[in-house]
Design an enzyme around this catalytic site. Structure first.
Site, PDB file in Angstrom:
ATOM      1  N   PRO A  69       0.961  -1.061   0.115  1.00 11.17           N
ATOM      2  CA  PRO A  69      -0.089   0.034   0.073  1.00 11.17           C
ATOM      3  C   PRO A  69       0.735   1.311   0.081  1.00 11.17           C
ATOM      4  O   PRO A  69       1.855   1.044   0.287  1.00 11.17           O
ATOM      5  CB  PRO A  69      -0.749   0.115   1.421  1.00 11.17           C
ATOM      6  CG  PRO A  69      -0.793  -1.708   1.758  1.00 11.17           C
ATOM      7  CD  PRO A  69       0.596  -1.885   1.226  1.00 11.17           C
TER       8      PRO A  69
ATOM      9  N   GLY B  89       2.827   4.580   1.229  1.00 13.25           N
ATOM     10  CA  GLY B  89       3.181   5.045   2.471  1.00 13.25           C
ATOM     11  C   GLY B  89       3.747   3.751   3.400  1.00 13.25           C
ATOM     12  O   GLY B  89       4.209   4.131   4.453  1.00 13.25           O
ATOM     13  N   THR B  90       4.079   2.716   2.978  1.00 14.89           N
ATOM     14  CA  THR B  90       4.685   1.453   3.826  1.00 14.89           C
ATOM     15  C   THR B  90       6.063   1.623   3.706  1.00 14.89           C
ATOM     16  O   THR B  90       6.841   0.718   4.449  1.00 14.89           O
ATOM     17  CB  THR B  90       3.972   0.368   3.314  1.00 14.89           C
ATOM     18  OG1 THR B  90       4.115   0.132   1.722  1.00 14.89           O
ATOM     19  CG2 THR B  90       2.562  -0.052   3.573  1.00 14.89           C
TER      20      THR B  90
ATOM     21  N   LYS C 102       8.195   1.458   0.596  1.00 16.01           N
ATOM     22  CA  LYS C 102       8.884   1.076  -0.615  1.00 16.01           C
ATOM     23  C   LYS C 102      10.139   1.700  -0.791  1.00 16.01           C
ATOM     24  O   LYS C 102      11.330   1.112  -1.367  1.00 16.01           O
ATOM     25  CB  LYS C 102       7.867   0.774  -1.648  1.00 16.01           C
ATOM     26  CG  LYS C 102       6.596  -0.123  -1.328  1.00 16.01           C
ATOM     27  CD  LYS C 102       5.558  -0.446  -2.575  1.00 16.01           C
ATOM     28  CE  LYS C 102       5.142   0.713  -2.824  1.00 16.01           C
ATOM     29  NZ  LYS C 102       4.112   1.469  -1.956  1.00 16.01           N
TER      30      LYS C 102
ATOM     31  N   HIS D  33     -26.573  11.142  19.187  1.00 14.51           N
ATOM     32  CA  HIS D  33     -25.911  10.306  17.979  1.00 14.51           C
ATOM     33  C   HIS D  33     -24.661   9.532  18.369  1.00 14.51           C
ATOM     34  O   HIS D  33     -24.478   8.245  18.358  1.00 14.51           O
ATOM     35  CB  HIS D  33     -25.760  11.177  16.658  1.00 14.51           C
ATOM     36  CG  HIS D  33     -25.389  10.191  15.645  1.00 14.51           C
ATOM     37  ND1 HIS D  33     -26.138  10.167  14.619  1.00 14.51           N
ATOM     38  CD2 HIS D  33     -24.161   9.453  15.535  1.00 14.51           C
ATOM     39  CE1 HIS D  33     -25.630   9.610  13.639  1.00 14.51           C
ATOM     40  NE2 HIS D  33     -24.395   9.117  14.124  1.00 14.51           N
ATOM     41  N   GLU D  34     -23.652  10.259  19.209  1.00 18.76           N
ATOM     42  CA  GLU D  34     -22.497   9.663  19.541  1.00 18.76           C
ATOM     43  C   GLU D  34     -22.653   8.846  20.623  1.00 18.76           C
ATOM     44  O   GLU D  34     -21.991   7.661  20.739  1.00 18.76           O
ATOM     45  CB  GLU D  34     -21.587  10.810  19.657  1.00 18.76           C
ATOM     46  CG  GLU D  34     -21.320  11.808  18.998  1.00 18.76           C
ATOM     47  CD  GLU D  34     -20.802  11.139  17.557  1.00 18.76           C
ATOM     48  OE1 GLU D  34     -20.323   9.869  17.414  1.00 18.76           O
ATOM     49  OE2 GLU D  34     -20.924  11.848  16.416  1.00 18.76           O
TER      50      GLU D  34
END
Length: 675
Positions: free
Chosen positions: A219, A221-222, A224, A439-440
């Site tokens: 993915p 941002g890992t 590479k 709601h929360e």
């Protein structure tokens, strides 16, 4: 075999001549021809606009009428300057062919016209004509050369096909394996390659060969690109770095030419490493069904030929990086080109702790910092996310006047990265604050009343810059890789708890549950089509994933009739989850009202405050001494009698990052948006 290949290559290139030179000369000739035509047309346009040819009789008539101011007589023509120009503001002349008129001088003197007879040289006229053509042409060549220098990466007029790779010699990358954390398996695979570059005889003695290429897949941002630089830094060899898009330009054949130039330079500097980032830009599968791209395919063909013709004794390694391996051409992935596929996946809990330590080694931390807790709260985050969180925490510490980063700064940074900064200047009406609060609380309470859910870390109704009017944050007890059916069902009930609270309290619903419904629908559809958790379809796989490392979107692979039945099954699952959420909240209405009132007053409450109010209202005793460790982890459960048996009440909420309900793998924050 190699000699035959080289002979074929030379014969294809026309006896060893570089096709790039022929292409550059052709472009040069075309530009020169176009420039000469343009100059000729421009000169003709100027000639017709400032002068006009007349007959000799018209010239004599103008003299007799006194319309001539000045006359210039040459061996070939007579140039006439009129007293009044037909073009206002511009100098205009007439001209006529020379005629042997012996009375011309008398006529000119009689009319009082100024005249002259300049002495002309044929050589000077020829030089003037040549300069008038060459000077604009030279200007065109200079401009064209500058354009080619920009497009060719500094290659000058003939350098459009030159490679644009950046070269790092020896330790200039500044990165080693010590700077890379959280990817131990990938590092182990690449360390073997580095050892081969250092000690080739140890491997060649047993008959082993250096892999020609390694493809880094994972993915965004890992790390590479960081891993590729670390390989070069550890191997102490030249490192050629460029992106796949650097091969593609407006001229056909430039990409293939740059591939040839890159590999020629690499062979001169062997042993070395070539790193092509985003290799899918040139390595896409060649498919003519929907039309192709000749330039990209020529570039790919040249890359395949160069990798196939690579001399293993040169010790040159090609590293590629992509997050779209499914679109790459199969010929590029076969052994002999990219021999290894190195998976650079999202880090696990230990990996996240190591990454946080690497990025925090130059940051001042106080005694409250617990990187293990931050790593646990950021399940699904990649290395770039964690680096950004550490940096944001340092900025927050400076902003608050502290000389070291605290745990509070780190948790706030996690929220800033995921949902944005607080919008304290946004003023909501009293009624909207009540709706968002219920709601929360509905989300938190529904999940707390279930057995298979995750603990609450924080509840807030302070709006954020990314559009959230409020959210619930959860911290899992431990890293998880699998989810049971009961856990996913509890997740669905947690998603729909906010909408259920709105309907119970206000007898209506709002747009605030849009994000909840979207996530719940995705999870329910995955249960039916991918996880085999539907009684109606059983173990039948009805969808496949595409773009595994990007969108992770599932595509149905069934007929229209089956797809309609899938929709009906998803609706049934969601309806049952919603009814369960309403039942739990209705039975605990008093608890919901009290916590909602407290949240409206405080705007933000912690998981401990939430559970304290819950225990006080339900009359649950304080946990005993042997439960202190459970309380520290946020999981205190008390049994209560229900009609269906025993259920647990505890501070638990859905872990949206570690579970399958979040295919993007974001850290576990649920955000309820009002749009």
């Amino acid at each position: 075999m190699d000699e035959n290949r080289n002979q074929n290559r030379n014969s294809n290139n026309g006896g060893g001549k570089d096709p790039r030179n022929r292409q550059s000369i052709l472009i040069f000739l075309i530009v020169t021809l176009v420039a000469m035509l343009a100059i000729s047309s421009f000169k003709g346009l100027l000639g017709t606009s400032t002068s006009k040819e007349i007959t000799y009789d018209e010239f004599v008539k103008m003299l007799d009428e006194g319309k001539v101011e000045k006359v210039e007589v040459t061996n070939k023509r007579v140039n006439i300057t009129p007293k009044e120009s037909p073009l206002p503001g511009a100098e205009f002349t007439y001209f006529t062919g020379y005629f042997p008129d012996y009375d011309l001088q008398v006529r000119l003197e009689k009319a009082g016209v100024e005249y002259s007879t300049p002495i002309e040289s044929a050589a000077s006229a020829w030089i003037f004509e040549l300069v008038s053509i060459m000077l604009p042409l030279l200007l065109v060549w200079v401009i064209f050369g500058l354009v080619m220098r920009k497009m060719g990466g500094g290659g000058g007029l003939m350098g459009v096909g030159k490679s644009k790779a950046r070269v790092y010699m020896d330790k200039e990358t500044g990165v080693t394996f010590k700077d890379v954390a959280g990817e131990e398996e990938a590092k182990e695979s690449l360390q073997e390659v580095v050892d081969f570059l250092h000690n080739p005889r140890k491997y060649t003695a047993i008959g082993a060969k250096l892999p020609k290429g390694a493809l880094l897949v994972g993915p965004p941002g890992t790390g590479k690109t960081l891993l590729a630089k670390a390989v070069a830094g550890e191997a102490h060899v030249p490192f050629f770095s460029l992106s796949g898009s650097d091969f593609v330009e407006m001229f056909v054949g430039v990409g293939a030419s740059r591939v040839r130039d890159l590999f020629e330079e690499a062979k001169k500097n062997s042993p070395c490493i070539i790193f092509i980032d985003e290799i899918d830009a040139i390595g896409k599968s060649r498919d003519s069904r929907f039309g192709g791209n000749d330039e990209r395919e020529q570039t790919l063909n040249q890359l395949l030929a160069e990798m196939d013709g690579f001399d293993s004794s040169k010790a040159c390694l090609v590293l590629g990086a992509t997050n779209r391996p499914e679109v790459l051409d199969q010929a590029l992935l076969r052994p002999g080109r990219f021999d290894r596929r190195v998976i650079v996946d999202k880090p696990d809990l230990k990996g996240r702790v190591d990454i946080l330590k690497v990025h925090a080694k130059n940051v001042l931390l106080d005694e409250t910092v617990d990187l293990d807790a931050i790593a646990l709260a950021t399940s699904g985050a990649v290395g770039s996310d964690l680096a950004n969180m550490i940096n944001e925490a340092a900025i927050l510490a400076v902003k608050n006047g502290r000389k070291a980063v605290s745990q509070k700064d780190l948790f706030e940074a996690v929220e800033v990265v995921l949902v944005g900064k607080e919008k304290k200047d946004r003023i909501m009406s009293k009624e909207e604050r009540r709706i968002v609060s219920y709601h929360e609380v509905g989300h938190a309470l529904v999940s707390a009343l279930q057995k298979d859910s995750e603990p609450v870390q924080k509840i807030t109704i302070v709006p954020r810059t990314m559009g959230a009017l409020g959210y619930v944050m959860h911290v899992p007890e431990e890293e998880k890789y699998l989810n049971t059916k009961k856990e996913i069902q509890a997740m669905l009930v947690g998603y729909l708890g906010g909408r259920a609270a709105e309907e119970i309290v206000f007898d209506t619903v709002t747009t605030g549950a849009a994000n909840d419904i979207e996530q719940a629908t995705r999870v329910a559809r995955a249960m039916v089509t991918q996880y085999g958790m539907s009684e109606k379809f059983g173990l039948m796989g009805l969808a496949t994933q595409e773009n595994e490392y990007l969108s992770n979107r599932a595509v149905l692979n069934c007929g229209e009739a089956t797809a309609a039945e899938v929709d009906q099954e998803v609706m049934r699952i969601l309806k049952e989850a919603y009814e369960e959420a309403k039942r739990l909240l209705s039975e605990n209405r008093e608890v919901m009202d009290k916590i909602a009132e407290f949240l409206i007053e405080k705007e933000t409450i912690t998981g401990k405050e939430f559970m304290r109010i819950f225990r006080e209202i339900k009359g649950i005793p304080v946990p005993q001494e042997d439960n202190k460790e459970k309380e520290k982890s946020g999981r205190i459960r008390e049994r209560r009698e229900t009609g269906d048996g025993q259920e647990a009440a505890g501070e638990s909420l859905t872990d949206t990052a570690a579970k399958t309900g979040n295919p993007e793998g974001k850290p576990e924050i649920i955000v309820e948006e009002v749009k």
